[in-house]
Design an enzyme around this catalytic site. Sequence first.
Site, PDB file in Angstrom:
ATOM      1  N   HIS A  34     -18.442  31.269  -5.589  1.00  0.00           N
ATOM      2  CA  HIS A  34     -18.670  30.848  -4.524  1.00  0.00           C
ATOM      3  C   HIS A  34     -19.063  30.833  -3.635  1.00  0.00           C
ATOM      4  O   HIS A  34     -18.897  32.426  -2.860  1.00  0.00           O
ATOM      5  CB  HIS A  34     -18.029  29.052  -5.066  1.00  0.00           C
ATOM      6  CG  HIS A  34     -16.219  29.249  -4.577  1.00  0.00           C
ATOM      7  ND1 HIS A  34     -15.945  30.158  -3.411  1.00  0.00           N
ATOM      8  CD2 HIS A  34     -15.917  28.845  -5.315  1.00  0.00           C
ATOM      9  CE1 HIS A  34     -14.693  30.147  -3.781  1.00  0.00           C
ATOM     10  NE2 HIS A  34     -14.577  29.461  -5.260  1.00  0.00           N
ATOM     11  N   HIS A  37     -16.303  33.119  -2.316  1.00  0.00           N
ATOM     12  CA  HIS A  37     -15.749  34.317  -2.299  1.00  0.00           C
ATOM     13  C   HIS A  37     -16.809  35.419  -1.780  1.00  0.00           C
ATOM     14  O   HIS A  37     -16.750  36.186  -1.448  1.00  0.00           O
ATOM     15  CB  HIS A  37     -16.060  34.273  -4.548  1.00  0.00           C
ATOM     16  CG  HIS A  37     -15.262  34.093  -4.781  1.00  0.00           C
ATOM     17  ND1 HIS A  37     -15.246  32.999  -5.344  1.00  0.00           N
ATOM     18  CD2 HIS A  37     -13.973  34.322  -5.064  1.00  0.00           C
ATOM     19  CE1 HIS A  37     -14.659  32.640  -6.591  1.00  0.00           C
ATOM     20  NE2 HIS A  37     -13.278  33.452  -6.024  1.00  0.00           N
ATOM     21  N   VAL A 176     -13.344  29.240   3.182  1.00  0.00           N
ATOM     22  CA  VAL A 176     -14.938  28.270   4.512  1.00  0.00           C
ATOM     23  C   VAL A 176     -15.120  27.539   3.700  1.00  0.00           C
ATOM     24  O   VAL A 176     -14.241  26.218   2.340  1.00  0.00           O
ATOM     25  CB  VAL A 176     -16.222  29.135   2.420  1.00  0.00           C
ATOM     26  CG1 VAL A 176     -17.094  29.144   3.639  1.00  0.00           C
ATOM     27  CG2 VAL A 176     -15.588  30.648   3.465  1.00  0.00           C
ATOM     28  N   SER A 186     -13.897  26.722  -6.927  1.00  0.00           N
ATOM     29  CA  SER A 186     -14.076  27.311  -8.463  1.00  0.00           C
ATOM     30  C   SER A 186     -14.075  26.035  -8.976  1.00  0.00           C
ATOM     31  O   SER A 186     -14.693  25.543  -9.892  1.00  0.00           O
ATOM     32  CB  SER A 186     -13.334  28.496  -9.025  1.00  0.00           C
ATOM     33  OG  SER A 186     -13.230  29.900  -8.480  1.00  0.00           O
TER      34      SER A 186
END
Length: 273
Positions: A34, A37, A176, A186
Amino acid sequence: MHVVQTIEGFRKALDAERAQGRVVGLVPTMGALHDGHLSLLRRAGAECDVVAVTVFVNPLQFEHADDLASYPRDLAADAAMAAGAGVHHLFAPSAAEMHPGEMLTRVAVARLGDGMEGSCRPGHFEGVATVVTKLFAIAGACRAYFGEKDYQQLTVVRRLVSDLSFPVEVVACPTVRAPDGLALSSRNVHLSGAERAAAPVLHRALAAGAAAVERGESRPALVSLAMARIISQEPLATLEYAEVLEEDLRWRLLVAARIGNVRLIDNIEVQAP
Ligand code: PAF
């Protein structure tokens, strides 16, 4: 992007990069990539000559078979995202490639893995430390990028690198968040609509803790209580812990809660009062 499934192939590819004088940036992941990452991949791309991402859902770090089975997996989507982020090498080994026989060797980082995640998920950090050690042994000298969202994991990984003298520089990257404050994870894909709406309560709890510290609250137990109170007010949330780590001039506020069946964690750093 070079996609490789074997340990030997990945090791050779990174050895060849270093032989050309290139600095390798490694981003270890369990896939289901996502934007969190993506920020690690971009940072690695900005600071290193080549970027390698590993995608491996590590069975050793799951205590419950159903949690391992339901962990989101989509290698095609991960590969597309990695390629889009300019990744050069994607290592996606099978479980049989990583563990062809019974894994008798474990790596345990004493004390740092106790408490918080270590108490809620017995064996988790031993599983993380073991797979990260193996990935570092395969990848060789590199800069390795980890998210601060998994703060206790970061402290465990830093310590194993230092204790075992891996030629690895650990780089911590900020969490984030979605616009409503929810830390990207995730596991967020498992939240129902109502649960997703409730999930930012973790961030609100951290903000309440930070506000208490800013007002001059210097008793960690009361800061923890302020955070716990916010989470307990959310009907869909079950608090697992709300803790304060005192680190010199900074404090780290950490929370974990279940939203429905989905276990979420988050943390922030504040200036010590
Ligand atoms: O943070 C993760 O995704 C995992 O714990 C890691 C570091 C890739 C080890 O499996």
